[in-house]
Design an enzyme around this catalytic site. Structure first.
Site, PDB file in Angstrom:
ATOM      1  N   ASP A   7       0.867  -1.144   0.046  1.00  0.00           N
ATOM      2  CA  ASP A   7      -0.164  -0.030  -0.061  1.00  0.00           C
ATOM      3  C   ASP A   7       0.885   1.158  -0.078  1.00  0.00           C
ATOM      4  OD1 ASP A   7      -2.456   1.722   0.535  1.00  0.00           O
ATOM      5  OD2 ASP A   7      -1.478   1.910   2.701  1.00  0.00           O
ATOM      6  N   ASP A   9      -0.086   5.318   1.015  1.00  0.00           N
ATOM      7  CA  ASP A   9      -0.229   6.198   2.117  1.00  0.00           C
ATOM      8  C   ASP A   9      -0.723   5.372   3.508  1.00  0.00           C
ATOM      9  OD1 ASP A   9      -0.939   8.372   0.382  1.00  0.00           O
ATOM     10  OD2 ASP A   9      -2.724   7.367  -0.360  1.00  0.00           O
ATOM     11  N   ASP A 167      -1.542  -0.745   6.213  1.00  0.00           N
ATOM     12  CA  ASP A 167      -1.420  -0.328   7.718  1.00  0.00           C
ATOM     13  C   ASP A 167      -2.998  -0.150   8.260  1.00  0.00           C
ATOM     14  OD1 ASP A 167      -2.429   3.075   7.306  1.00  0.00           O
ATOM     15  OD2 ASP A 167      -1.980   1.836   5.415  1.00  0.00           O
TER      16      ASP A 167
END
EC number: 3.1.3.18
Length: 218
Positions: A7, A9, A167
């Site tokens: 990922d 961001d 995250d």
């Protein structure tokens, strides 16, 4: 060696400050009150359309397609004009990816951020060359947590992708839906406690990532 998909961001870059700035610039043009960084960070994760939906809902505005498109367009204009002034790469992230590439890993990126902005940010930080495949939030009709973008990234790598690194709740759900193992970066933008997110390994600093991947492959 197998492939790994990241990922963006909240996983590789702390981009919330620039997203926050672009939202507030767009709102300021119409005399709107600004949001705090914490508020905007809480809206990140499902792509730009959902970000703007959440902004409008938090302002008490009823859903309206024209209003959504208008504010989203102005947000993107501000964001693409200045996407990385306040953004930073998480410590150790670049070194970890370079280490994995040196070991022969193929590296992919699967993000809900538009692919053009994603490439722009990676290029500004000298990271674009490290990725063998990039799928953004506008690359397909579907966005995470639908597994289609992650599966498309895996297919583009032409390797057996064994792991997704992210995250957030969205990332965990995406990996689970795609049938991939998930490594959770604990210092990103998740809302729930770590134990509530399905994961196969976790790390708080990217220096830990190469060893974690080796353990998960063992």
């Amino acid at each position: 060696m197998p492939g790994v998909v990241f990922d963006l961001d909240g996983t590789l870059v702390h981009s919330a400050p620039d997203i926050h700035a672009a939202v507030n610039k767009a709102l300021a043009e119409e005399g709107g009150a600004p949001f705090t960084l914490a508020e905007i960070t809480g809206f990140i994760g499902n792509g730009v359309p959902v970000l703007i939906q959440r902004v409008l809902a938090a302002r008490g505005e009823a859903p309206d397609a024209h209003r959504q498109a208008e504010l989203q367009g102005r947000f993107m204009a501000h964001y693409e004009a200045d996407p990385a002034t306040l953004t930073s790469v998480y410590p150790g992230a670049e070194a970890a990816i370079r280490h994995l590439r040196a070991e022969g890993w193929r590296i992919g990126l699967c993000t809900n951020k538009p692919v053009g902005a994603s490439r722009q940010i990676l290029s500004l930080f000298g990271l674009l060359e490290l990725f063998d495949a990039i799928i953004g939030g506008d690359s397909l009709p579907q966005r995470k947590p639908d597994p289609a973008p992650l599966r498309a990234t895996a297919a583009a790598l032409n390797e057996e992708v064994v792991l997704y690194v992210g995250d957030s709740e969205v990332d965990a759900a995406t990996a689970e839906a795609a049938g991939l193992r998930f490594a959770l970066f604990t210092e990103g933008y998740r809302h729930a406690p770590v134990h509530e997110l399905p994961h196969h390994g976790l790390f708080s600093h990217h220096d830990e990532l190469p060893d974690l991947l080796r353990r998960l492959l063992a």
